[in-house]
Design an enzyme around this catalytic site. Structure first.
Site, PDB file in Angstrom:
ATOM      1  N   ASN A 149      -0.385 -71.089  27.294  1.00 30.54           N
ATOM      2  CA  ASN A 149      -1.071 -72.197  26.629  1.00 30.54           C
ATOM      3  C   ASN A 149      -0.138 -73.398  26.538  1.00 30.54           C
ATOM      4  O   ASN A 149       0.958 -73.285  25.983  1.00 30.54           O
ATOM      5  CB  ASN A 149      -1.474 -71.788  25.203  1.00 30.54           C
ATOM      6  CG  ASN A 149      -2.364 -72.816  24.545  1.00 30.54           C
ATOM      7  OD1 ASN A 149      -3.492 -73.010  24.973  1.00 30.54           O
ATOM      8  ND2 ASN A 149      -1.859 -73.480  23.520  1.00 30.54           N
ATOM      9  N   GLU A 150      -0.570 -74.499  27.105  1.00 25.42           N
ATOM     10  CA  GLU A 150       0.201 -75.746  26.998  1.00 25.42           C
ATOM     11  C   GLU A 150       1.702 -75.493  27.169  1.00 25.42           C
ATOM     12  O   GLU A 150       2.496 -75.705  26.254  1.00 25.42           O
ATOM     13  CB  GLU A 150      -0.060 -76.437  25.656  1.00 25.42           C
ATOM     14  CG  GLU A 150      -1.467 -76.961  25.522  1.00 25.42           C
ATOM     15  CD  GLU A 150      -1.676 -77.820  24.278  1.00 25.42           C
ATOM     16  OE1 GLU A 150      -0.887 -77.691  23.339  1.00 25.42           O
ATOM     17  OE2 GLU A 150      -2.627 -78.608  24.269  1.00 25.42           O
ATOM     18  N   GLU A 191      -3.084 -74.186  11.210  1.00 27.18           N
ATOM     19  CA  GLU A 191      -4.141 -75.083  11.678  1.00 27.18           C
ATOM     20  C   GLU A 191      -5.412 -74.975  10.850  1.00 27.18           C
ATOM     21  O   GLU A 191      -6.509 -75.266  11.340  1.00 27.18           O
ATOM     22  CB  GLU A 191      -4.386 -74.842  13.170  1.00 27.18           C
ATOM     23  CG  GLU A 191      -3.172 -75.290  13.976  1.00 27.18           C
ATOM     24  CD  GLU A 191      -3.302 -75.179  15.476  1.00 27.18           C
ATOM     25  OE1 GLU A 191      -3.991 -74.244  15.944  1.00 27.18           O
ATOM     26  OE2 GLU A 191      -2.705 -76.006  16.176  1.00 27.18           O
ATOM     27  N   LYS A 192      -5.267 -74.589   9.576  1.00 23.93           N
ATOM     28  CA  LYS A 192      -6.477 -74.409   8.767  1.00 23.93           C
ATOM     29  C   LYS A 192      -7.158 -75.735   8.433  1.00 23.93           C
ATOM     30  O   LYS A 192      -8.320 -75.754   8.056  1.00 23.93           O
ATOM     31  CB  LYS A 192      -6.173 -73.616   7.496  1.00 23.93           C
ATOM     32  CG  LYS A 192      -5.133 -74.200   6.573  1.00 23.93           C
ATOM     33  CD  LYS A 192      -4.900 -73.253   5.401  1.00 23.93           C
ATOM     34  CE  LYS A 192      -3.826 -73.753   4.461  1.00 23.93           C
ATOM     35  NZ  LYS A 192      -2.484 -73.741   5.076  1.00 23.93           N
ATOM     36  N   GLU A 218      -9.830 -78.089  25.857  1.00 21.68           N
ATOM     37  CA  GLU A 218      -9.797 -78.248  24.402  1.00 21.68           C
ATOM     38  C   GLU A 218     -10.044 -79.694  24.024  1.00 21.68           C
ATOM     39  O   GLU A 218      -9.488 -80.612  24.644  1.00 21.68           O
ATOM     40  CB  GLU A 218      -8.419 -77.872  23.840  1.00 21.68           C
ATOM     41  CG  GLU A 218      -8.026 -76.439  23.950  1.00 21.68           C
ATOM     42  CD  GLU A 218      -6.641 -76.219  23.340  1.00 21.68           C
ATOM     43  OE1 GLU A 218      -6.223 -77.010  22.481  1.00 21.68           O
ATOM     44  OE2 GLU A 218      -5.978 -75.266  23.755  1.00 21.68           O
ATOM     45  N   HIS A 230      -7.385 -78.057  10.802  1.00 22.95           N
ATOM     46  CA  HIS A 230      -7.851 -78.575  12.094  1.00 22.95           C
ATOM     47  C   HIS A 230      -9.329 -78.219  12.233  1.00 22.95           C
ATOM     48  O   HIS A 230      -9.732 -77.091  11.994  1.00 22.95           O
ATOM     49  CB  HIS A 230      -7.044 -77.914  13.213  1.00 22.95           C
ATOM     50  CG  HIS A 230      -7.208 -78.564  14.556  1.00 22.95           C
ATOM     51  ND1 HIS A 230      -8.381 -78.510  15.273  1.00 22.95           N
ATOM     52  CD2 HIS A 230      -6.339 -79.272  15.309  1.00 22.95           C
ATOM     53  CE1 HIS A 230      -8.212 -79.156  16.417  1.00 22.95           C
ATOM     54  NE2 HIS A 230      -6.989 -79.628  16.463  1.00 22.95           N
TER      55      HIS A 230
END
Ligand code: GLA
Length: 676
Positions: free
Chosen positions: A158-159, A360-361, A312, A363
């Site tokens: 990933n990335e 990331e809650k 994404e 996001h």
């Protein structure tokens, strides 16, 4: 290296539909929630989920152990509901045990600090131990799901984005350099180590560019960037080859961060079946975000040489800017349709369901904390229905561009260093400025590498390429010799591939091309400082309307003694009074400053018109974007104010099914997709 097979394509996964969905992290939820997930997915038209991106610790809870039970159930559930799975190798975030047992798998920054577990991407690309464990879990994952009917595509890691300056990386860097240079003498020559007593007498002395007392050797830094991109790519291709061995019929991708400094995406794209990108423009500025999106999308399409995947985006706010704005009503739809207009055959998100815990809650996700009643999910559901209608008309069709803008990571890497004439800009700033100017003139552009085939373009624009290889220069010269138009911006063609300044401060072939006798000095400008340039009239023909009064040059200027140009736009006043700010010889143009935005738009549009490139539609306001894809015309209103657009003839509008004659009104952040 043998070229990658490029066998299966995105079309094998889309099969005539636009893919719609996102990263799905079911391991964060009790299995009861999965039932709710599939219900909401079906209602929203989700047909693809990316699973397992960060599942390593769940799949391999201790070294060598395997827990696939939950993933078996999940894959079956998805298949039972007709949702395809893009299965990720989980290698972007190793479990804590890997770093604890094998500290050599942890990367170090230039100051020698270890990047510990507790976040993600804490792996050294050069560590054989990391690569061994990554290969083993990839092998078992691929073997287990190769024949699972839900599996549609592989997503590797990933990335990819880690730099490593540690000892594992140092050893790998030496190997890489030996392969590049053969001898230490050649390395010393390329790096210019005669300067500051840096000559190496043994390979063991060569290091990554670690913390140093003063300025680092620029070619060492440049090579380290090349090396980093190559090492990460080795990690990618190793996993790619494993999954491809098990599923030769399925495409493989890895998601790029757009215009990310650490990865030569031109090179990488050749190693993927499907090119995919993650795109997060700032919704605080809907128009600026759309311009950024357009650049990234044009570049991704050009790398893919066809349809690509928006892997994404955010349905609402991200959580990693200082202040994180949600997307106003309509913007998620508009930016998704923009991606489709510019060649995407997949519109996906990070992530499906918003996390309740972890970093990331805050996001956003397709299903936010507000749940199915929330505006975000409601808009996602509406978009899913529209994309389902659009899919059969658009999937697989090309976007045609008459002009191209050039970009190259190596030029960026070489130019974006310490101790330059000016550190006020980096190459992507100029790329953005020029691409935006052309976009506001409603010209569709590809974004292309300077050594690629340019023959299909009426005009080619080079915002800035500080480093140009001999092959790139010959490519540009051959392009102009064929009678096409080339426009180059400031500080271009200065360095060779080792970042050695070319004699005369600009390659002699280019100086001759533009009509430059001597390039005496570069005159960079301070923040807020400008230099006046004389106005220009439109060229004869279609560019004749594109005149401009005196304008400001920004960022930079150059003291050029012309040879015999056919046309010049002079500086007015100041040190450079009367010298050319812009000069043209034949069909080759050189801009020695960055004109302010309106002037840049007028000048580039004038040159494009003169070269025979046509705007998609005449008379559009700057905030309305028009793109043709296949036989469809996408119209996108990047403003809160409704706008009426004149479109000659009668069209079917595919989003509403209405018929449109003569004009169409686009609401707030509205869009229309027209077919004659
Ligand atoms: C990237 C990552 C995702 C997530 C998002 C958040 O795109 O790939 O895992 O962190 O950023 O914006």
């Amino acid at each position: 290296m043998t070229p990658w097979r490029k066998g299966p394509a995105l079309a094998d996964a889309t099969r005539g539909r636009l893919l719609f969905g996102g990263d799905y992290n079911p391991e964060q939820w009790p299995e009861e929630t999965w039932q709710d997930d599939v219900r909401l997915m079906r209602e929203a038209g989700v047909n693809s989920v990316t699973v397992g991106v960060f599942s390593w610790a769940k799949l391999e809870p201790e070294p060598g152990a395997r827990d696939f039970g939950w993933l078996d159930r999940l894959m079956d559930l998805m298949h039972g509901h007709g949702i395809g799975v893009v299965l990720a190798t989980p290698t972007a975030s190793p479990p804590p045990w890997l770093g604890r047992l094998y500290p050599d798998t942890l990367p170090r920054d230039a100051d020698g600090r270890v990047e510990w577990w507790g976040g993600r991407q804490h792996f050294s690309h050069s560590s054989p131990t990391y690569r061994r464990y990554a290969a083993a879990i990839t092998e078992d994952l691929a073997a287990r799901y190769a024949t699972h009917p839900a599996l549609t595509m592989w997503h590797i890691n990933n990335e990819y984005c880690t730099f490593d300056h540690g000892d594992e990386a140092a050893a790998a860097f030496r190997r890489w350099l030996r392969e590049r240079y053969g001898t230490l003498g050649a390395l010393n020559e390329a790096w210019g180590t005669a300067f500051w007593s840096q000559g190496y007498d043994t390979w063991d002395g060569v290091l990554p560019p670690r913390h140093a007392h003063y300025l680092k050797n620029p070619t060492q830094v440049l090579d380290f960037r090349r090396f980093t991109s190559d090492m990460l790519m080795e990690c990618f291709t190793a996993e790619r080859d494993i999954v491809a061995r098990h599923t030769p019929h399925l495409p493989v991708t890895t998601n790029f961060m757009p215009l990310w400094a650490g990865q030569d995406a031109w090179r990488w794209a050749q190693e993927e079946d499907v090119v995919s990108v993650d795109l997060y423009p700032d919704p605080r500025d809907p128009l600026g975000g759309a311009r950024h999106g357009a650049l990234v999308q044009d570049m991704t399409r050009s790398q893919a040489q066809g349809p690509w995947m928006l892997m994404e985006q955010a349905a609402g706010a991200v959580n990693w800017r200082g202040v994180n704005h949600p997307k106003p009503r309509g913007l998620n739809r508009l930016w998704s349709l923009q991606a489709v207009a510019r060649g995407a055959d997949a519109v996906c998100y990070f992530q499906w369901r918003q996390s309740r815990q972890g970093a990331e809650k805050f996001h956003s996700a397709m299903v936010g904390h507000a749940g199915e009643e929330g505006r975000t999910y409601q808009e996602v559901r509406q978009l899913g229905a529209e994309l389902a209608r659009l899919g059969p008309h658009v999937t697989g069709t090309p976007v045609t561009a008459e002009i191209a803008v050039l970009h190259d990571w190596h030029a960026w890497w070489a130019g974006d260093q310490e101790a330059r004439p000016s550190t006020r800009f980096a190459q992507p700033d100029l790329l953005h400025a020029w691409h935006r100017a052309l976009g506001e003139a409603h010209l569709t552009t590809d974004v292309v590498h300077p050594e690629h085939d340019l023959s299909g373009y009426k005009a080619v624009f080079v915002p800035q390429l500080y480093l140009l290889t001999d092959a790139a220069i010959e490519n540009l010269l051959a392009y102009v010799r064929r009678g096409a138009t080339l426009v180059c911006g400031l500080h271009t063609g200065v360095a060779d591939r080792d970042d050695r300044i070319r004699p005369g401060g600009m390659d002699a072939r280019l100086r001759e091309l533009f009509g430059i006798r001597v390039l005496h000095e570069w005159w960079p400008l301070e923040t807020g400082e400008t230099v006046t340039c004389a106005g220009f009239t439109g060229a004869p023909g279609p560019g004749s309307g594109l005149a401009c009064g005196d304008f400001a040059g920004t960022l930079w200027s150059e003291e050029i003694e012309p040879a015999d140009p056919d046309e010049t736009i002079p500086y007015k006043g100041g040190e450079l009074d009367g010298l050319p700010a812009v000069l043209r010889r034949g069909r080759a143009w050189y801009l020695s400053t960055l004109p302010e935005p309106d002037a840049l738009r007028a000048l580039l549009a004038r040159i494009a018109a003169d070269a025979g490139a046509r705007p998609v539609l005449d008379g559009l306001p700057a905030h309305v974007e028009a793109v043709r894809r296949g036989d469809l015309l996408f119209l996108l209103n990047h403003s809160r104010e409704p706008v009426t657009v004149v479109v000659p003839g009668t069209h079917g509008e595919l989003l509403t099914g209405a018929s449109v004659t003569g004009e169409v009104t686009l609401g707030r952040y509205g869009a229309a997709v027209l077919r004659r």
